[in-house]
Design a protein around this motif. Structure first.
Motif, PDB file in Angstrom:
ATOM      1  N   SER A   9     -22.580 -19.776 -47.808  1.00  0.00           N
ATOM      2  CA  SER A   9     -22.310 -18.609 -48.652  1.00  0.00           C
ATOM      3  C   SER A   9     -22.347 -18.984 -50.131  1.00  0.00           C
ATOM      4  O   SER A   9     -22.609 -18.150 -50.987  1.00  0.00           O
ATOM      5  N   ASP A  10     -22.098 -20.284 -50.429  1.00  0.00           N
ATOM      6  CA  ASP A  10     -22.091 -20.729 -51.819  1.00  0.00           C
ATOM      7  C   ASP A  10     -23.457 -21.206 -52.293  1.00  0.00           C
ATOM      8  O   ASP A  10     -23.873 -20.917 -53.410  1.00  0.00           O
ATOM      9  N   THR A  11     -24.142 -21.967 -51.449  1.00  0.00           N
ATOM     10  CA  THR A  11     -25.314 -22.724 -51.921  1.00  0.00           C
ATOM     11  C   THR A  11     -26.634 -22.224 -51.376  1.00  0.00           C
ATOM     12  O   THR A  11     -27.666 -22.838 -51.619  1.00  0.00           O
ATOM     13  N   ALA A  12     -26.637 -21.133 -50.659  1.00  0.00           N
ATOM     14  CA  ALA A  12     -27.872 -20.622 -50.044  1.00  0.00           C
ATOM     15  C   ALA A  12     -28.432 -21.666 -49.075  1.00  0.00           C
ATOM     16  O   ALA A  12     -27.689 -22.266 -48.329  1.00  0.00           O
ATOM     17  N   ILE A  20     -27.308  -8.665 -58.612  1.00  0.00           N
ATOM     18  CA  ILE A  20     -26.937  -9.610 -57.562  1.00  0.00           C
ATOM     19  C   ILE A  20     -25.824 -10.552 -58.055  1.00  0.00           C
ATOM     20  O   ILE A  20     -25.609 -11.626 -57.483  1.00  0.00           O
ATOM     21  N   SER A  21     -25.138 -10.131 -59.148  1.00  0.00           N
ATOM     22  CA  SER A  21     -24.104 -10.990 -59.739  1.00  0.00           C
ATOM     23  C   SER A  21     -24.714 -12.355 -60.047  1.00  0.00           C
ATOM     24  O   SER A  21     -25.710 -12.430 -60.748  1.00  0.00           O
ATOM     25  N   TYR A  22     -24.144 -13.420 -59.527  1.00  0.00           N
ATOM     26  CA  TYR A  22     -24.706 -14.764 -59.767  1.00  0.00           C
ATOM     27  C   TYR A  22     -25.231 -15.382 -58.476  1.00  0.00           C
ATOM     28  O   TYR A  22     -25.424 -16.595 -58.393  1.00  0.00           O
ATOM     29  N   TRP A  23     -25.487 -14.546 -57.474  1.00  0.00           N
ATOM     30  CA  TRP A  23     -25.905 -15.066 -56.167  1.00  0.00           C
ATOM     31  C   TRP A  23     -27.410 -15.323 -56.154  1.00  0.00           C
ATOM     32  O   TRP A  23     -28.192 -14.632 -55.475  1.00  0.00           O
ATOM     33  N   LEU A  24     -27.806 -16.335 -56.916  1.00  0.00           N
ATOM     34  CA  LEU A  24     -29.215 -16.677 -57.035  1.00  0.00           C
ATOM     35  C   LEU A  24     -29.402 -18.173 -56.929  1.00  0.00           C
ATOM     36  O   LEU A  24     -28.632 -18.957 -57.501  1.00  0.00           O
ATOM     37  N   ALA A  25     -30.416 -18.575 -56.165  1.00  0.00           N
ATOM     38  CA  ALA A  25     -30.773 -19.977 -56.021  1.00  0.00           C
ATOM     39  C   ALA A  25     -32.205 -20.200 -56.498  1.00  0.00           C
ATOM     40  O   ALA A  25     -33.034 -19.283 -56.454  1.00  0.00           O
ATOM     41  N   TRP A  26     -32.465 -21.425 -56.954  1.00  0.00           N
ATOM     42  CA  TRP A  26     -33.814 -21.859 -57.321  1.00  0.00           C
ATOM     43  C   TRP A  26     -34.211 -23.044 -56.439  1.00  0.00           C
ATOM     44  O   TRP A  26     -33.403 -23.940 -56.198  1.00  0.00           O
ATOM     45  N   TYR A  27     -35.465 -23.026 -56.002  1.00  0.00           N
ATOM     46  CA  TYR A  27     -36.003 -24.089 -55.171  1.00  0.00           C
ATOM     47  C   TYR A  27     -37.279 -24.639 -55.798  1.00  0.00           C
ATOM     48  O   TYR A  27     -38.035 -23.902 -56.432  1.00  0.00           O
ATOM     49  N   GLN A  28     -37.512 -25.930 -55.551  1.00  0.00           N
ATOM     50  CA  GLN A  28     -38.753 -26.587 -55.941  1.00  0.00           C
ATOM     51  C   GLN A  28     -39.508 -26.947 -54.661  1.00  0.00           C
ATOM     52  O   GLN A  28     -38.924 -27.538 -53.746  1.00  0.00           O
ATOM     53  N   GLN A  29     -40.775 -26.583 -54.591  1.00  0.00           N
ATOM     54  CA  GLN A  29     -41.590 -26.959 -53.443  1.00  0.00           C
ATOM     55  C   GLN A  29     -42.809 -27.744 -53.916  1.00  0.00           C
ATOM     56  O   GLN A  29     -43.705 -27.182 -54.540  1.00  0.00           O
ATOM     57  N   LYS A  30     -42.821 -29.021 -53.602  1.00  0.00           N
ATOM     58  CA  LYS A  30     -43.972 -29.860 -53.923  1.00  0.00           C
ATOM     59  C   LYS A  30     -45.040 -29.667 -52.854  1.00  0.00           C
ATOM     60  O   LYS A  30     -44.724 -29.292 -51.718  1.00  0.00           O
ATOM     61  N   TYR A  85     -39.383 -21.323 -56.673  1.00  0.00           N
ATOM     62  CA  TYR A  85     -39.030 -20.020 -56.125  1.00  0.00           C
ATOM     63  C   TYR A  85     -37.576 -19.686 -56.448  1.00  0.00           C
ATOM     64  O   TYR A  85     -36.700 -20.545 -56.352  1.00  0.00           O
ATOM     65  N   CYS A  86     -37.348 -18.425 -56.801  1.00  0.00           N
ATOM     66  CA  CYS A  86     -35.973 -17.937 -56.850  1.00  0.00           C
ATOM     67  C   CYS A  86     -35.681 -17.192 -55.544  1.00  0.00           C
ATOM     68  O   CYS A  86     -36.604 -16.758 -54.846  1.00  0.00           O
ATOM     69  N   GLN A  87     -34.410 -17.048 -55.230  1.00  0.00           N
ATOM     70  CA  GLN A  87     -33.998 -16.366 -53.988  1.00  0.00           C
ATOM     71  C   GLN A  87     -32.600 -15.802 -54.203  1.00  0.00           C
ATOM     72  O   GLN A  87     -31.712 -16.489 -54.688  1.00  0.00           O
ATOM     73  N   HIS A  88     -32.412 -14.543 -53.836  1.00  0.00           N
ATOM     74  CA  HIS A  88     -31.065 -13.981 -53.927  1.00  0.00           C
ATOM     75  C   HIS A  88     -30.350 -14.123 -52.597  1.00  0.00           C
ATOM     76  O   HIS A  88     -30.991 -14.103 -51.529  1.00  0.00           O
ATOM     77  N   TYR A  89     -29.026 -14.262 -52.646  1.00  0.00           N
ATOM     78  CA  TYR A  89     -28.225 -14.254 -51.424  1.00  0.00           C
ATOM     79  C   TYR A  89     -26.977 -13.390 -51.618  1.00  0.00           C
ATOM     80  O   TYR A  89     -25.884 -13.692 -51.160  1.00  0.00           O
TER      81      TYR A  89
END
Lengths: 117, 107
Positions: free
Chosen positions: A100-103, B29-39, B87-91
């Motif tokens: 829930s915190d870190t996706a 989405i408030s702060y519920w966002l993640a960033w990913y790196q895909q090589k 990539y960004c992604q919301h949760y």
């Protein structure tokens, strides 16, 4: 450290059911959500479904009618079934740990599934 | 469903440049966002979660900011190893969705 490994069906025929299993090593399946994500060749990422160790599930509405996700806590595994596949389901499939915190904080290496007769 | 829109889709920059990628959500989405790196040929790797928290082991040249509907990923000094798609992604809620990706090339 926790590692995830997807099973590898490789080739699936059109109209058949794709089945994948993700095995968790180095940690417990308990107290986390576990997810499947796919990526068609050359395209972006699509979340498919998530399951909690208790069996509570969430599905992508665009795939919900064809998808079943399940969990086997005794073997530290979770699985995906995608029915009535077509060529558009050809993709790299990833399993991932979700919190829930870190996706999605831990990913498997991915397994390529090709739908072809 | 919440739509995530990234820009640009591709960017080319030189080693040492400051690089910024933008991600917009179709609703808050408030702060519920993640960033990913895909090589190339690899699985995605989590860089940042809760919009601005650096995942353990990720170099400090990566940073994230934003809240609500507007977010940015910044690489303060681009390195050759940063060649990848981001990539960004919301949760914030289900269904979980990703942005379309930003491919970073090195000039």
């Amino acid at each position: 450290q926790v590692q995830l490994q997807e099973s590898s069906p490789g080739l699936v025929k059109p109209s058949e059911t794709l089945s994948l299993t993700c095995t968790i090593s180095g940690g417990s399946i308990i107290n986390y959500y576990w997810s499947w994500i796919r990526q068609p060749p050359g395209k972006g990422l699509e979340w498919i479904a998530s399951i909690y160790h208790s069996g509570s599930t969430n599905y992508n509405p665009s795939l919900k009618s064809r998808v079943t996700i399940s969990v086997d806590t005794s073997n530290n595994q979770f699985s995906l079934k995608l029915s009535s596949v077509t060529a558009t389901d050809t993709a790299m499939f990833y399993c991932a740990r979700q919190t829930s915190d870190t996706a999605f904080d831990i990913w498997g290496q991915g397994t390529m599934v090709t739908v072809s007769s | 469903d919440i739509q995530m829109t990234q820009s640009p889709s591709t960017l080319s920059a030189s080693v040492g440049d400051r690089v910024t990628i933008t991600c917009r959500a179709s609703q808050s989405i408030s702060y519920w966002l993640a960033w990913y790196q895909q090589k190339p040929g690899k699985a995605p790797n989590l860089l940042i979660y809760k919009a601005s928290t650096l995942e353990s082991g990720v170099p400090s040249r990566f940073s994230g900011s934003g809240s609500g509907t507007e977010f940015t990923l910044t690489i303060s000094s681009l390195q050759p190893d940063d060649l990848a798609t981001y990539y960004c992604q919301h949760y914030n809620s289900y269904p979980l969705t990703f942005g379309g990706g930003t491919k970073v090339e090195i000039k």
